[in-house]
Design an enzyme around this catalytic site. Structure first.
Site, mmCIF file in Angstrom:
data_model
loop_
_atom_site.group_PDB
_atom_site.id
_atom_site.type_symbol
_atom_site.label_atom_id
_atom_site.label_comp_id
_atom_site.label_asym_id
_atom_site.label_seq_id
_atom_site.Cartn_x
_atom_site.Cartn_y
_atom_site.Cartn_z
ATOM 1 N N ASP A 1 0.750 -1.350 0.170
ATOM 2 C CA ASP A 1 0.022 -0.092 -0.007
ATOM 3 C C ASP A 1 1.257 1.177 -0.061
ATOM 4 O O ASP A 1 1.684 1.261 0.336
ATOM 5 C CB ASP A 1 -1.140 -0.182 1.329
ATOM 6 C CG ASP A 1 -2.222 -1.045 1.016
ATOM 7 O OD1 ASP A 1 -2.406 -1.383 -0.235
ATOM 8 O OD2 ASP A 1 -2.306 -1.374 2.785
ATOM 9 N N ASP B 1 -7.395 -1.597 -4.832
ATOM 10 C CA ASP B 1 -7.991 -1.076 -3.618
ATOM 11 C C ASP B 1 -8.552 0.671 -3.911
ATOM 12 O O ASP B 1 -9.943 0.220 -3.967
ATOM 13 C CB ASP B 1 -7.324 -0.173 -2.499
ATOM 14 C CG ASP B 1 -6.543 -1.421 -1.743
ATOM 15 O OD1 ASP B 1 -6.996 -2.425 -1.916
ATOM 16 O OD2 ASP B 1 -5.693 -0.687 -1.131
#
Length: 152
Positions: free
Chosen positions: A111, A126
């Site tokens: 991330d 995402d």
């Protein structure tokens, strides 16, 4: 065709961005991109959304595979038709596969996107999953509005 273009585009963009982050940043490093609105922060998540279920990420790879199989099944049955559902399912599949690749290869997901000062940390997969979900909501709402308009 739109479904495949979006899914493949999401997978390629997601994996390229994650590779760039892993190759050029140190774990935990932050780079401001747009003052107060966006920063890159390198984080490895071995769980799910909001860092929940840490260490159980490999099981989410199984869920992702089952989800992708279900999307292909419903596409084959003809239940996901029209440009909005084509785009939605493309974003959802691309995002699910993008994160599943990380879970299978690295046992965690890279991330790096932080929006605002209170935001969680995300990646392009995402964002694609969120876009797909939003498009499904748009599809459902427009369908309801059309039915309501025809009843009058």
């Amino acid at each position: 065709m739109l479904f495949y273009l979006i899914a493949i585009g999401v997978i390629l963009a997601d994996q390229a961005a994650k590779w760039a982050v892993r190759s050029n940043m140190q774990l935990g490093e932050s780079i401001p991109v747009w003052s107060g609105h966006l920063q890159f922060t390198y984080y490895e998540n071995s769980g799910a959304a909001f860092s929940s279920f840490q260490g159980y990420g490999k099981y989410f790879a199984i869920v992702a595979v089952l989800f992708v199989v279900a999307i292909f099944y419903y596409r084959r049955k003809g239940e996901l038709r029209g440009p909005v559902l084509e785009m939605a399912s493309g974003f959802l599949v691309g995002g699910a596969i993008g994160n599943a690749i990380d879970r299978i290869l690295y046992h965690q997901v890279t991330d790096f996107l932080v929006f605002g000062s209170r935001g969680g940390i995300l990646n392009l997969a995402d964002l694609a999953i969120n876009a797909g979900g939003l498009l499904i909501v748009v599809h459902l709402l427009t369908g309801q509005l059309k039915r309501f308009a025809f009843k009058r």
